[in-house]
Write a protein that holds these residues in place. Structure first.
Motif, PDB file in Angstrom:
ATOM      1  N   ARG A  29      92.455  25.404  55.440  1.00 17.47           N
ATOM      2  CA  ARG A  29      91.690  26.212  56.377  1.00 17.47           C
ATOM      3  C   ARG A  29      91.560  25.468  57.689  1.00 17.47           C
ATOM      4  N   GLY A  30      91.508  26.239  58.783  1.00 18.04           N
ATOM      5  CA  GLY A  30      91.293  25.667  60.101  1.00 18.04           C
ATOM      6  C   GLY A  30      90.158  26.385  60.797  1.00 18.04           C
ATOM      7  N   MET A  31      89.441  25.692  61.675  1.00 19.23           N
ATOM      8  CA  MET A  31      88.368  26.298  62.471  1.00 19.23           C
ATOM      9  C   MET A  31      88.321  25.663  63.850  1.00 19.23           C
ATOM     10  N   LYS A  76      96.882  27.020  73.050  1.00 18.51           N
ATOM     11  CA  LYS A  76      95.784  27.994  73.218  1.00 18.51           C
ATOM     12  C   LYS A  76      95.793  29.040  72.102  1.00 18.51           C
ATOM     13  N   GLU A  77      97.003  29.466  71.714  1.00 22.72           N
ATOM     14  CA  GLU A  77      97.084  30.476  70.645  1.00 22.72           C
ATOM     15  C   GLU A  77      96.525  29.955  69.328  1.00 22.72           C
ATOM     16  N   ALA A  83      89.807  30.619  65.777  1.00 21.81           N
ATOM     17  CA  ALA A  83      88.470  31.117  66.136  1.00 21.81           C
ATOM     18  C   ALA A  83      88.346  32.592  65.751  1.00 21.81           C
ATOM     19  N   GLY A  84      89.389  33.129  65.114  1.00 22.96           N
ATOM     20  CA  GLY A  84      89.358  34.549  64.713  1.00 22.96           C
ATOM     21  C   GLY A  84      89.506  35.483  65.899  1.00 22.96           C
ATOM     22  N   GLN A  85      90.154  35.005  66.992  1.00 23.63           N
ATOM     23  CA  GLN A  85      90.270  35.818  68.207  1.00 23.63           C
ATOM     24  C   GLN A  85      91.628  36.505  68.357  1.00 23.63           C
TER      25      GLN A  85
END
Ligand code: FAD
Ligand code: NAD
Length: 158
Positions: A29-31, A76-77, A83-85
């Motif tokens: 997982r990443g955040m 940036k991507e 970030a769930g964006q």
């Protein structure tokens, strides 16, 4: 004071951007996180702040390990993804060091064992003892006033 005033003020503090990674039972997982700082040289300690509702919070509690990947301006991507964006899902291939997943092409990947944890309001502060570091050259992705920037063209926003 309303939340917007607080966030606007905190957004005046320009930061880099990191993606925190950890893994459990083969799942990575990443955040995205910008609440990161260097704490101590002897021993070598860093700090991250993770929201209580973030899935990452439960996962770090269980694994006792995390990696801080400092992003380059070309990532940036990755920041938006973790970030769930981003609207769409992406498959990300991670590299591995000492059993830790690291995000390829990051400026630095700082591998940590949890040294201490403090609940602070609606976040948990994790202090990590640094166990290994991997670095690449490049310029950083920046975050200022709630927008991404880069050093070469600081007025470039996204
Ligand atoms: P999720 O919301 O479940 O995951 C986040 C996203 O990452 C999801 O879209 C998920 O699909 C994707 N993802 C996770 N793992 C993988 C994988 N292996 N492969 C592909 N995609 C994957 N929050 C904080 O708590 N602390 C901070 O310091 C912080 N700083 C931030 C700085 C910036 C610039 C931004 C934009 C956001 C920041 N956030 C911070 C907010 C945080 O990034 C989001 O709230 C995040 O969505 C919470 O993550 P989560 O653990 O709940 O995971
Ligand atoms: P924003 O205007 O919300 O962020 C500006 C600054 O406010 C951030 O750099 C951070 O220092 C602070 N901040 C924002 N949300 C916070 C929170 N929940 N707890 C503590 N500090 C916080 O920027 P944005 O582009 O709207 O952010 C995108 C999303 O990412 C939002 O949902 C935001 O809440 C979240 N975020 C969370 C943190 C954090 O938890 N530390 C940090 C940055 C962004």
């Amino acid at each position: 004071m309303d939340d917007r005033t607080f966030r606007n003020a905190m957004g005046k503090f320009a930061t880099g951007v990191t993606v925190i990674t950890t893994s459990q039972n083969g799942e990575v997982r990443g955040m995205t996180a910008n609440a990161f700082m260097s704490v101590s040289l002897d021993p070598k300690l860093v700090l991250i702040s993770v929201g209580e509702k973030a899935k990452m919070n439960e996962m770090i509690k269980e694994t006792g390990k995390f990696t801080v990947n400092i992003l380059s301006e070309d990532q940036k991507e990755m920041s938006m993804l973790f970030a769930g964006q981003l609207k769409e899902d992406r498959k990300v291939d991670f590299d591995w060091i000492d059993g830790h997943p690291i995000l390829p092409n990051s400026l630095a990947s700082i591998l940590c064992d949890v040294y201490d944890a403090h609940i602070a309001g609606d976040h948990t502060l994790y202090i990590g003892k640094v166990t290994n570091i991997h670095m690449n050259d490049g310029d950083p992705l920046l975050f200022f006033e709630g927008k991404y920037r880069n050093i070469a063209n600081p007025s470039n926003v996204g």
